[in-house]
Scaffold this motif. Structure first.
Motif, mmCIF file in Angstrom:
data_model
loop_
_atom_site.group_PDB
_atom_site.id
_atom_site.type_symbol
_atom_site.label_atom_id
_atom_site.label_comp_id
_atom_site.label_asym_id
_atom_site.label_seq_id
_atom_site.Cartn_x
_atom_site.Cartn_y
_atom_site.Cartn_z
ATOM 1 N N ARG A 230 -51.053 19.288 -23.710
ATOM 2 C CA ARG A 230 -51.225 20.718 -23.923
ATOM 3 C C ARG A 230 -52.531 21.157 -23.291
ATOM 4 N N ALA A 231 -52.512 22.298 -22.607
ATOM 5 C CA ALA A 231 -53.715 22.827 -21.963
ATOM 6 C C ALA A 231 -54.190 24.058 -22.716
ATOM 7 N N VAL B 8 -56.931 29.233 -26.563
ATOM 8 C CA VAL B 8 -55.539 29.660 -26.533
ATOM 9 C C VAL B 8 -54.734 28.633 -25.745
ATOM 10 N N LEU B 9 -53.543 28.305 -26.255
ATOM 11 C CA LEU B 9 -52.652 27.390 -25.548
ATOM 12 C C LEU B 9 -52.153 28.071 -24.280
ATOM 13 N N SER B 10 -52.433 27.479 -23.126
ATOM 14 C CA SER B 10 -52.015 28.046 -21.838
ATOM 15 C C SER B 10 -50.707 27.456 -21.349
ATOM 16 N N LYS B 11 -50.521 26.164 -21.602
ATOM 17 C CA LYS B 11 -49.295 25.509 -21.124
ATOM 18 C C LYS B 11 -49.084 24.213 -21.875
ATOM 19 N N GLU B 12 -47.813 23.899 -22.131
ATOM 20 C CA GLU B 12 -47.450 22.627 -22.752
ATOM 21 C C GLU B 12 -46.548 21.868 -21.790
ATOM 22 N N PRO C 270 -42.570 16.173 -16.420
ATOM 23 C CA PRO C 270 -44.006 16.022 -16.650
ATOM 24 C C PRO C 270 -44.870 16.333 -15.434
ATOM 25 N N HIS C 271 -44.331 16.198 -14.230
ATOM 26 C CA HIS C 271 -45.121 16.449 -13.017
ATOM 27 C C HIS C 271 -45.458 17.927 -12.849
ATOM 28 N N ASP C 272 -44.628 18.808 -13.399
ATOM 29 C CA ASP C 272 -44.885 20.243 -13.319
ATOM 30 C C ASP C 272 -46.218 20.593 -13.983
ATOM 31 N N PHE C 273 -46.534 19.933 -15.095
ATOM 32 C CA PHE C 273 -47.772 20.195 -15.819
ATOM 33 C C PHE C 273 -48.994 19.814 -14.976
ATOM 34 N N SER C 274 -48.990 18.628 -14.399
ATOM 35 C CA SER C 274 -50.146 18.207 -13.595
ATOM 36 C C SER C 274 -50.275 19.057 -12.334
ATOM 37 N N VAL D 210 -59.218 22.557 -21.445
ATOM 38 C CA VAL D 210 -59.118 21.262 -22.105
ATOM 39 C C VAL D 210 -57.652 20.867 -22.171
ATOM 40 N N ILE D 211 -57.361 19.692 -21.649
ATOM 41 C CA ILE D 211 -56.012 19.135 -21.733
ATOM 42 C C ILE D 211 -56.029 18.100 -22.845
#
Length: 113
Positions: free
Chosen positions: A50-51, A65-69, A75-79, A40-41
């Motif tokens: 937050r993923a 559990v938070l996997s990545k913020e 911001p492109h690193d997250f997607s 879930v993002i």
């Protein structure tokens, strides 16, 4: 006996709950219909995305559990990260919940302050 809710029903329920509260939910990537895992993002224009993923715990439960913020500077690193995760795991559902305090829909308490 595994008493988990089938992934497609969990995803549908999350999206309906968020939309019923005035937000927006969308499936970014479909996984295995019944036994798939769900990422879930949580996003909202006021905060970085937050993923969360449900991870098995030592007591046999599965906790979000938070996997990545998202890094506001990149911001492109997250997607790119969640797209890679989806490409590596055919069972993974990726669901975006766009609403303030989206974590409440997956029962994650936010600790602000």
């Amino acid at each position: 006996m595994d008493d988990r809710i089938p992934a497609h029903l969990e995803v549908t329920g999350l999206i309906r709950a968020v939309e019923g509260a005035g937000g927006f939910g969308m499936v970014l990537s479909k996984g295995e219909r019944t036994a798939g895992t769900v990422m879930v993002i949580c996003c909202n224009r006021a905060t970085p995305a937050r993923a969360y993923e449900r991870m098995p715990q030592l007591d046999g439960t599965r906790k979000w559990v938070l996997s990545k913020e998202q890094d506001p500077e990149n911001p492109h690193d997250f997607s790119e990260w969640y797209q890679r995760r989806g490409a590596q795991d055919d069972d993974l559902w990726v669901v975006e919940l766009d609403i303030a305090n989206a974590e409440r829909f997956i029962d994650v308490a936010l600790h602000n302050g």
